[in-house]
Scaffold this motif. Structure first.
Motif, PDB file in Angstrom:
ATOM      1  N   ALA A   1       0.844  -1.189   0.000  1.00 37.41           N
ATOM      2  CA  ALA A   1       0.000   0.000   0.000  1.00 37.41           C
ATOM      3  C   ALA A   1       0.879   1.239   0.000  1.00 37.41           C
ATOM      4  O   ALA A   1       2.034   1.203   0.446  1.00 37.41           O
TER       5      ALA A   1
ATOM      6  N   GLU B   1      -3.639   4.040  -1.096  1.00 32.13           N
ATOM      7  CA  GLU B   1      -3.920   3.192  -2.262  1.00 32.13           C
ATOM      8  C   GLU B   1      -3.286   1.830  -2.038  1.00 32.13           C
ATOM      9  O   GLU B   1      -2.144   1.726  -1.578  1.00 32.13           O
ATOM     10  N   TRP B   2      -4.040   0.784  -2.374  1.00 32.66           N
ATOM     11  CA  TRP B   2      -3.480  -0.568  -2.335  1.00 32.66           C
ATOM     12  C   TRP B   2      -2.654  -0.808  -3.601  1.00 32.66           C
ATOM     13  O   TRP B   2      -3.043  -0.386  -4.688  1.00 32.66           O
ATOM     14  N   VAL B   3      -1.534  -1.489  -3.459  1.00 34.11           N
ATOM     15  CA  VAL B   3      -0.642  -1.710  -4.598  1.00 34.11           C
ATOM     16  C   VAL B   3      -0.149  -3.150  -4.606  1.00 34.11           C
ATOM     17  O   VAL B   3      -0.247  -3.876  -3.613  1.00 34.11           O
TER      18      VAL B   3
ATOM     19  N   ALA C   1      -2.011   3.515 -13.445  1.00 32.03           N
ATOM     20  CA  ALA C   1      -1.967   2.559 -12.344  1.00 32.03           C
ATOM     21  C   ALA C   1      -0.547   2.267 -11.866  1.00 32.03           C
ATOM     22  O   ALA C   1      -0.368   1.621 -10.838  1.00 32.03           O
ATOM     23  N   CYS C   2       0.465   2.728 -12.595  1.00 34.01           N
ATOM     24  CA  CYS C   2       1.857   2.387 -12.286  1.00 34.01           C
ATOM     25  C   CYS C   2       2.521   3.494 -11.471  1.00 34.01           C
ATOM     26  O   CYS C   2       2.326   4.680 -11.736  1.00 34.01           O
TER      27      CYS C   2
ATOM     28  N   ARG D   1       2.526  -1.268  -8.790  1.00 33.38           N
ATOM     29  CA  ARG D   1       1.319  -0.979  -9.553  1.00 33.38           C
ATOM     30  C   ARG D   1       0.099  -1.055  -8.646  1.00 33.38           C
ATOM     31  O   ARG D   1       0.072  -1.818  -7.681  1.00 33.38           O
ATOM     32  N   ARG D   2      -0.928  -0.248  -8.978  1.00 30.28           N
ATOM     33  CA  ARG D   2      -2.178  -0.290  -8.229  1.00 30.28           C
ATOM     34  C   ARG D   2      -2.753  -1.704  -8.235  1.00 30.28           C
ATOM     35  O   ARG D   2      -2.722  -2.403  -9.243  1.00 30.28           O
TER      36      ARG D   2
ATOM     37  N   ASP E   1     -10.952  -3.251  -0.112  1.00 33.54           N
ATOM     38  CA  ASP E   1     -11.468  -1.917  -0.353  1.00 33.54           C
ATOM     39  C   ASP E   1     -12.916  -1.882   0.131  1.00 33.54           C
ATOM     40  O   ASP E   1     -13.769  -2.601  -0.369  1.00 33.54           O
TER      41      ASP E   1
ATOM     42  N   SER F   1      -9.839  -4.548 -12.706  1.00 26.61           N
ATOM     43  CA  SER F   1      -9.851  -3.402 -11.812  1.00 26.61           C
ATOM     44  C   SER F   1     -11.130  -2.616 -12.040  1.00 26.61           C
ATOM     45  O   SER F   1     -11.607  -2.489 -13.175  1.00 26.61           O
TER      46      SER F   1
END
Length: 655
Positions: A60, A70-72, A116-117, A231-232, A263, A333
């Motif tokens: 994250a 944000e989760w990654v 997303a990266c 990345r996300r 989430d 996603s």
């Protein structure tokens, strides 16, 4: 966003240098000791998935207050899984090739979904080795007793000066500590890796074994100092999301023995009944079962079209096939719900793993051949001929030597062996011939000539741009016999194999529900493709033929009918009352064309029917057909065709 993780988990920065920064990239870790019945392949870290050269952990982006922004996904390059890789024994997986492959992968992912990266710079340059100290919930980086940091040893000149293999030309990964007053020191955190490195036979004594602090609970995150990629998080697997669209609730992401919804905005997706009644996510909820069914159809078809497009784009960028395509190749996603836009309409696919194709080291500009990096395994997504390669030894009898206009030598020879040589005449024969005081890699095409003795196979090698001395030595081999020559047969692979895999993926999305399995659906789909080929009539369009064939065979309608789209007990009669049969069977006819060689309508006539220099072109026609189908499927949602058809049937009956 949630501020806490499941019980006994925490988020820990992956680099000590991020201390005090307003935003930090953290990895999810279980800090409490596991109970005896709790095991995880990643140990305390939450492993999302792994590949032959990477491990992907849950992480994250956190702010200074520890809030999750944000989760990654944290991708960590590793060589630990390469021991069983198919290509390793050929010496083609050195560090230079692995790093180049990683950079190509990250560039491809960045091009597919740049928003997303998160670029850290370590996609290109190696970070220092990193461990997670579970006692202090902090990152830990190794150092020698004098406090000098151990860094990845990537300098070829320094390694060669110490009598060690160069980084770029070996797969060995060491640490290096520099000192102004003494020579560089080299160490390894894994002494076992030295035992499997034949290039270190006489130099192992020059490598120290690193001593970890006694009693410390250190979880290896990036012990090799491998390249990184952030990345996300894409929370859905493609097969789970497809089942969710069909009516099965989503239960969250499994992480070892833990299952959590990462989430809170996605928690309503776990209650399918509320989702159907509330209309917060599904545009067609207000129109009842028919509206939801048609929307499911359109969304699944859209996902399939995205998968074909992502495959084409990835192959175009790298000019390599994937050769490992399956549902695991993609993740789904969703954007956060906003306004009146249904969240399920924001779903988009992202690549979840890199392709596993490598080009055979044939020294010629005339053609290219490919093989899979990983050891081939049986899979419903793979054609039957993509099985285990055939390896062995045999005697090579050179019959004749040819020279082309460029002065390149080619052998016409016979291989004598007790092994079965190939699956088909399209297989590539790879031999290692002892020649001119060296071993030369030769590649040949098998000859289907009949009348040879048992255990013999005729082949002709592909002309290569070899050194003049090697070419001259080849010309002198006519009539020679080379006993004990190692050989390997490799199936002819290319982007048509990925087209086949996409056909199976389409069967998963459109024809698998609670009443069957992917294996059953794939077999039914391949049988349908063969039936279409057998029922060809002059001048009849493929879509009309598919409708005729399905209409005449109740078994096909039962196995592949539109009712397979949903998991909530919709009957075949109901499904075709809402979805026009001609549209459905037209789409399945397009899907049947994905299988190379299945019939005259296939997009590729066989698995070699693709230019090795324009591999992505074979996906253009499928994308065009899918676009046309999507226009029609979209019209089913925005136009009340169900009422129109009912009125049409009344008029027809009265007339």
């Amino acid at each position: 966003m949630p501020a806490t993780l499941p019980d006994r988990h925490t988020l820990i920065p992956i680099d000590a240098a991020s201390a005090g920064q307003p935003l930090r990239i953290c990895v999810a870790a279980r800090t409490a000791p596991p109970t005896p019945d709790e095991t995880s392949p990643a140990g305390p870290l939450v492993l999302l998935r792994s590949a032959v050269d990477a491990r992907v952990y849950l992480g994250a982006v956190c702010d200074a207050a520890g809030q999750i922004r944000e989760w990654v996904e944290i991708w960590v390059q590793t060589t630990a899984g390469l021991a069983g890789a198919f290509h390793t024994s050929r010496g083609g997986l050195d560090n230079a090739a692995l790093d180049a492959r990683w950079r190509e992968m990250t560039a491809s992912f960045l091009a597919a979904d740049p928003a997303a990266c998160i670029q850290t710079g370590h996609e290109q340059t190696h970070p220092r080795p990193a461990f997670i100290n579970l006692d202090t919930a902090s990152p830990w980086h190794p150092a020698d007793p004098e406090g000098r940091a151990w860094l990845p040893a990537t300098d070829d000149a320094a390694l060669l000066a110490a009598g060690l293999p160069a980084y770029s030309s070996s797969s060995l990964r060491l640490w290096r500590a520099d000192s102004a007053a003494a020579a560089a020191r080299f160490a390894t955190p894994d002494p076992a890796s030295l035992e499997t490195a034949p290039e270190l036979e006489n130099t192992k004594a020059k490598i120290e074994t690193f001593a970890f602090p006694p009693g410390a609970r250190l979880a290896p995150l990036n012990p090799e100092g491998g390249l990184l990629f952030i990345r996300r998080l894409a929370p859905f697997s493609l097969d789970d999301y497809a089942a969710f669209l069909g009516g099965r609730p989503w239960k969250g992401n499994p992480a070892g023995r833990d299952t959590c919804l990462l989430d809170t905005a996605l928690k309503p997706l776990g209650d399918w009944d509320s989702l159907q009644q509330g209309g917060a996510f599904l545009f067609g909820a207000a129109t009842g079962r028919a509206g939801r069914f048609l929307e499911t159809f359109h969304l699944k078809l859209s996902l399939f079209r995205q998968a074909v497009q992502l495959t084409r784009d990835a192959i175009h960028r790298r000019q390599l096939p994937l050769l490992n395509l399956s549902a695991d190749t993609f993740r789904v996603s969703l954007a956060a719900p906003a306004g009146a836009l249904p969240a399920l309409w924001t779903a988009h696919l992202v690549p979840a793993r890199a392709g596993q194709a490598v080009a055979l080291p044939i020294k010629t500009a005339d053609t290219r051949y490919f093989m899979a990096l990983e050891q081939p395994a049986a899979s419903v997504y793979r054609p039957s001929f993509m099985g285990q390669p055939i390896r062995g030894q045999g005697a090579v009898r050179v019959r004749r030597v040819f020279t082309d206009t460029g002065g390149r030598a080619s052998l016409d020879a016979t291989l004598v062996t007790h092994e079965r040589v190939g699956h088909s005449a399209s297989d590539i024969l790879w031999l290692r011939l002892p020649l001119a005081a060296r071993v030369v890699d030769l590649f040949g095409r098998l000859d289907t000539e009949e009348g040879l003795a048992s255990g013999e196979a005729r082949f002709r090698t592909i002309p290569q741009d070899l050194d003049p001395a090697v070419n001259e030595a080849l010309r002198a081999t006519e009539g020679a016999v080379f006993p004990g020559t190692p050989f390997e047969t490799i199936p002819l692979l290319g982007s048509p194999a990925d087209l086949y895999s996409l056909g199976i993926l389409g069967a998963l999305l459109l024809t698998v529900n609670a009443g069957n399995t992917l294996g059953v659906a794939a077999d039914d789909m391949l049988g349908f493709a063969r039936k279409l080929a057998q029922e060809t009539q002059p001048g009849e369009p493929l879509a009309a033929r598919a409708l005729r064939v399905a209409g005449a065979d109740p078994r096909i309608r039962s196995a592949l009918g539109a009712h397979r789209l949903a998991c909530d007990g919709i009957t075949q009669e109901e499904a075709f009352g809402w979805l026009p049969p001609d549209l459905w069977w037209s789409i399945l006819a397009t899907l049947a064309r994905f299988f190379p060689g299945a019939g005259p309508d296939s997009f590729c006539k066989d698995f070699g029917d693709a230019s090795p220099f324009n591999l992505e072109k074979i996906f253009d026609a499928p994308l065009h057909e899918l676009d046309n189908h999507l226009v029609r499927s979209r019209s089913l949602i925005v136009t009340d065709w169900t009422a129109n058809r009912e009125i049409s049937r009344v008029i027809h009956r009265l007339a």
